[in-house]
Design a protein around this motif. Structure first.
Motif, PDB file in Angstrom:
ATOM      1  N   SER A  44     -16.327  29.900 -24.056  1.00  0.00           N
ATOM      2  CA  SER A  44     -14.982  29.761 -24.614  1.00  0.00           C
ATOM      3  C   SER A  44     -14.739  30.659 -25.826  1.00  0.00           C
ATOM      4  O   SER A  44     -13.663  30.633 -26.395  1.00  0.00           O
ATOM      5  CB  SER A  44     -14.727  28.301 -25.003  1.00  0.00           C
ATOM      6  N   LYS A  46     -13.489  33.581 -27.755  1.00  0.00           N
ATOM      7  CA  LYS A  46     -12.478  34.603 -27.479  1.00  0.00           C
ATOM      8  C   LYS A  46     -12.442  35.693 -28.533  1.00  0.00           C
ATOM      9  O   LYS A  46     -12.124  36.831 -28.247  1.00  0.00           O
ATOM     10  CB  LYS A  46     -11.088  33.973 -27.402  1.00  0.00           C
ATOM     11  N   ASN A  47     -12.731  35.349 -29.772  1.00  0.00           N
ATOM     12  CA  ASN A  47     -12.645  36.293 -30.871  1.00  0.00           C
ATOM     13  C   ASN A  47     -13.579  35.827 -31.962  1.00  0.00           C
ATOM     14  O   ASN A  47     -13.789  34.632 -32.116  1.00  0.00           O
ATOM     15  CB  ASN A  47     -11.203  36.341 -31.380  1.00  0.00           C
ATOM     16  N   LYS A  64      -9.485  30.415 -31.862  1.00  0.00           N
ATOM     17  CA  LYS A  64      -8.911  30.044 -30.574  1.00  0.00           C
ATOM     18  C   LYS A  64      -7.585  30.753 -30.293  1.00  0.00           C
ATOM     19  O   LYS A  64      -7.075  30.667 -29.196  1.00  0.00           O
ATOM     20  CB  LYS A  64      -8.679  28.533 -30.516  1.00  0.00           C
ATOM     21  N   LYS A  67      -5.552  35.365 -26.787  1.00  0.00           N
ATOM     22  CA  LYS A  67      -5.686  35.094 -25.357  1.00  0.00           C
ATOM     23  C   LYS A  67      -6.732  36.005 -24.726  1.00  0.00           C
ATOM     24  O   LYS A  67      -7.413  35.626 -23.802  1.00  0.00           O
ATOM     25  CB  LYS A  67      -4.340  35.299 -24.646  1.00  0.00           C
ATOM     26  N   LYS A  68      -6.832  37.236 -25.214  1.00  0.00           N
ATOM     27  CA  LYS A  68      -7.796  38.189 -24.674  1.00  0.00           C
ATOM     28  C   LYS A  68      -9.068  38.147 -25.488  1.00  0.00           C
ATOM     29  O   LYS A  68      -9.040  38.051 -26.701  1.00  0.00           O
ATOM     30  CB  LYS A  68      -7.226  39.605 -24.707  1.00  0.00           C
ATOM     31  N   ARG A  69     -10.173  38.243 -24.804  1.00  0.00           N
ATOM     32  CA  ARG A  69     -11.474  38.256 -25.463  1.00  0.00           C
ATOM     33  C   ARG A  69     -11.775  39.663 -25.957  1.00  0.00           C
ATOM     34  O   ARG A  69     -11.595  40.629 -25.240  1.00  0.00           O
ATOM     35  CB  ARG A  69     -12.527  37.815 -24.456  1.00  0.00           C
ATOM     36  N   ASP A  70     -12.229  39.767 -27.197  1.00  0.00           N
ATOM     37  CA  ASP A  70     -12.609  41.085 -27.699  1.00  0.00           C
ATOM     38  C   ASP A  70     -14.048  41.390 -27.296  1.00  0.00           C
ATOM     39  O   ASP A  70     -14.785  40.519 -26.837  1.00  0.00           O
ATOM     40  CB  ASP A  70     -12.372  41.216 -29.202  1.00  0.00           C
ATOM     41  N   ALA A  73     -16.911  39.377 -29.103  1.00  0.00           N
ATOM     42  CA  ALA A  73     -16.973  37.999 -28.631  1.00  0.00           C
ATOM     43  C   ALA A  73     -17.551  37.935 -27.220  1.00  0.00           C
ATOM     44  O   ALA A  73     -18.335  37.043 -26.897  1.00  0.00           O
ATOM     45  CB  ALA A  73     -15.582  37.364 -28.660  1.00  0.00           C
ATOM     46  N   ARG A  74     -17.180  38.899 -26.409  1.00  0.00           N
ATOM     47  CA  ARG A  74     -17.704  38.944 -25.039  1.00  0.00           C
ATOM     48  C   ARG A  74     -19.203  39.198 -25.044  1.00  0.00           C
ATOM     49  O   ARG A  74     -19.955  38.564 -24.302  1.00  0.00           O
ATOM     50  CB  ARG A  74     -16.974  40.027 -24.240  1.00  0.00           C
ATOM     51  N   SER A  77     -20.944  36.008 -26.099  1.00  0.00           N
ATOM     52  CA  SER A  77     -20.922  35.060 -24.988  1.00  0.00           C
ATOM     53  C   SER A  77     -21.979  35.413 -23.937  1.00  0.00           C
ATOM     54  O   SER A  77     -22.711  34.547 -23.452  1.00  0.00           O
ATOM     55  CB  SER A  77     -19.523  35.058 -24.361  1.00  0.00           C
ATOM     56  N   THR A 141     -17.601  45.921 -25.214  1.00  0.00           N
ATOM     57  CA  THR A 141     -18.651  44.897 -25.194  1.00  0.00           C
ATOM     58  C   THR A 141     -20.009  45.488 -25.528  1.00  0.00           C
ATOM     59  O   THR A 141     -20.742  44.968 -26.358  1.00  0.00           O
ATOM     60  CB  THR A 141     -18.724  44.222 -23.812  1.00  0.00           C
TER      61      THR A 141
END
Length: 173
Positions: A44, A46-47, A64, A67-70, A73-74, A77, A141
């Protein structure tokens, strides 16, 4: 689960988290040993805020709003999820199958897992019929983690002739 993934001194987790920490390239987001909450909630993210990666802290919560994951953050994750999964798989092989692993075996396995993930990202970004992943987010990423990154072509994500992989990290003491 928490003990296996974060605390056990006899399992593979200590070395695998060191390898992960050594790959983490973003000094503005200091890496500390991940908590079970960070691992379970990694999908979850995202940033990142500047102090996102801290153990057992209220600042451990991702922002939170976007809306787009940077890319950062990706990457976080991916590293949390993939490393936790590998720890679990190796632990099962040790306990159920009685296998033994050297540090070199564990390092090679982790290194191969991360390189396979990079190749999967590239394939998903390249496939025109199934373009779920944008090449720009793949570049963002993996920025600062790739071997000889400065010499890569600008289109390394979608060019199948470019060999890409991470630098082989050595665990620090």
């Amino acid at each position: 689960m928490e003990h296996i993934l974060t605390d056990c001194e006899q399992g593979p987790q200590k070395l695998l988290w060191k390898l992960t920490r050594n790959l983490w390239p973003h000094s503005e987001h200091p890496w500390n040993h991940p908590s079970i909450g960070a691992i379970l909630g990694c999908g979850s993210i995202k940033n990142l805020k500047p102090t996102t990666i801290t153990q057992n802290s209220q600042r451990d919560q991702p922002n939170k709003s976007p809306k787009k994951r940077d890319g950062k953050a990706r990457l976080l994750s991916i590293l949390l999820g993939e490393t936790a999964y590998l720890i679990w798989v190796i632990r099962c092989e040790i306990v159920i199958q009685g296998k033994e692993f050297t540090n070199k075996d564990l390092t090679t396995r982790w290194y191969n897992m991360i390189n396979n993930r990079i190749q999967t990202d590239r394939l998903l970004a390249k496939n025109r019929n199934y373009r779920k992943l944008n090449a720009d987010i793949v570049q963002s990423t993996w920025r600062k983690t790739l071997k000889n990154e400065q010499s890569l072509q600008p289109d390394w994500v979608t060019d199948p002739e470019v060999l890409v992989g991470i630098n082989s990290p050595e665990p620090s003491s």
